[in-house]
Design an enzyme around this catalytic site. Structure first.
Site, PDB file in Angstrom:
ATOM      1  N   GLY A 200       0.802  -1.223   0.000  1.00  0.00           N
ATOM      2  CA  GLY A 200       0.000   0.000   0.000  1.00  0.00           C
ATOM      3  C   GLY A 200       0.831   1.267   0.000  1.00  0.00           C
ATOM      4  O   GLY A 200       1.772   1.401   0.767  1.00  0.00           O
ATOM      5  N   SER A 201       0.490   2.222  -0.839  1.00  0.00           N
ATOM      6  CA  SER A 201       1.350   3.383  -1.012  1.00  0.00           C
ATOM      7  C   SER A 201       0.603   4.516  -1.702  1.00  0.00           C
ATOM      8  O   SER A 201      -0.592   4.441  -1.933  1.00  0.00           O
ATOM      9  CB  SER A 201       2.590   2.990  -1.824  1.00  0.00           C
ATOM     10  OG  SER A 201       2.194   2.272  -2.983  1.00  0.00           O
ATOM     11  N   ARG A 202       1.356   5.562  -2.063  1.00  0.00           N
ATOM     12  CA  ARG A 202       0.759   6.755  -2.661  1.00  0.00           C
ATOM     13  C   ARG A 202       1.770   7.398  -3.606  1.00  0.00           C
ATOM     14  O   ARG A 202       2.983   7.323  -3.386  1.00  0.00           O
ATOM     15  CB  ARG A 202       0.381   7.709  -1.533  1.00  0.00           C
ATOM     16  CG  ARG A 202      -0.086   9.082  -1.938  1.00  0.00           C
ATOM     17  CD  ARG A 202      -0.572   9.792  -0.703  1.00  0.00           C
ATOM     18  NE  ARG A 202      -0.770  11.213  -0.901  1.00  0.00           N
ATOM     19  CZ  ARG A 202      -1.377  11.996  -0.026  1.00  0.00           C
ATOM     20  NH1 ARG A 202      -1.826  11.500   1.111  1.00  0.00           N
ATOM     21  NH2 ARG A 202      -1.530  13.271  -0.276  1.00  0.00           N
TER      22      ARG A 202
END
Length: 237
Positions: A200-202
């Site tokens: 999970g990241s951005r």
């Protein structure tokens, strides 16, 4: 003698499989190998778990997939660097590591869930002028503070007509590794894969002042295909 018909059929089937199954990013190979080894060891020790191990290995390989993408036939636009959901759109000060003027610029933040492709793509044709890594925390990537506090890698690009675009890979709650495969001076093309964030990241994209954002919060983006914004005319940008 081998049956040429069967050989042709097998070759055709193999071609269909290669076309249907996206290649895997090299950065994911050690992880997939580790999952496969753990599954094999569990099977050896317990005599069970073959199906679960195979599914876990396949799911991990799918996570690191790099599907083929085709950039839209438009010029003067910034493509999404990532697959995911637009989390925020607004004007903010760019992070200091991008070395951009300290004035608010449009920023589009894309949140990547565990089901999204986690390879990042170059948003514009141009030259890499800087790559800066910053250590940090591992807050949930959907929080706005993640842009400032989390571990991140910033990429600054300059287009042939002088526009500068910043792209920042941001680690999330589960991410523990950011991969950036380009360096200062590299000539890059829009849509090319350049990096990877594990789990999970951005990804934040900082646009030149005067850019016209073409996405909205909640919209799903496709890396290398979705247009985030139209660049301003160079005479007024």
């Amino acid at each position: 003698m081998p049956d040429s018909g069967n050989a042709t059929s097998l070759s055709h089937m193999a071609g269909l499989v290669r076309a249907a199954v996206p290649p895997m990013h090299p950065g994911g190979r050690p992880v997939v190998a580790g999952v496969a080894a753990a599954a094999g060891l569990a099977r050896l020790l317990t005599g069970r778990g073959t199906l679960i191990g195979a599914l876990a290995t396949a799911a991990t390989a799918a996570f690191f997939r790099v599907p083929h993408r085709v950039a839209p036939p438009r010029t003067g636009v910034v493509l999404s660097a990532a697959d995911g959901t637009v989390a925020t759109v607004g004007e903010v000060l760019p992070p200091p590591e991008l070395d951009l003027p300290p004035v608010p610029v449009p920023r589009v933040s894309v949140f990547l869930s565990l089901l999204d492709v986690h390879a990042q793509r170059i948003p514009v044709d141009g030259v890499v002028t800087a790559v800066e890594y910053r250590p940090g925390t591992f807050l949930s990537a959907d929080l706005d503070k993640a842009s400032e506090d989390n571990e991140r890698s910033a990429l600054l690009l300059e287009t042939p007509d002088g526009h500068r675009i910043g792209v920042v890979q941001i680690a999330g709650l589960l991410a523990r590794r950011i991969v950036c495969e380009v360096g200062p001076g590299d000539k890059v093309a829009a849509g090319r894969t350049y990096g990877l964030i594990r789990f999970g990241s951005r990804v934040d994209t900082y646009l030149p002042p005067g850019s016209t954002v073409e996405v909205s919060v909640g919209q799903h983006t496709v890396g290398g295909e979705t247009v985030l914004a139209a660049l301003p005319d160079r005479q007024t940008g």
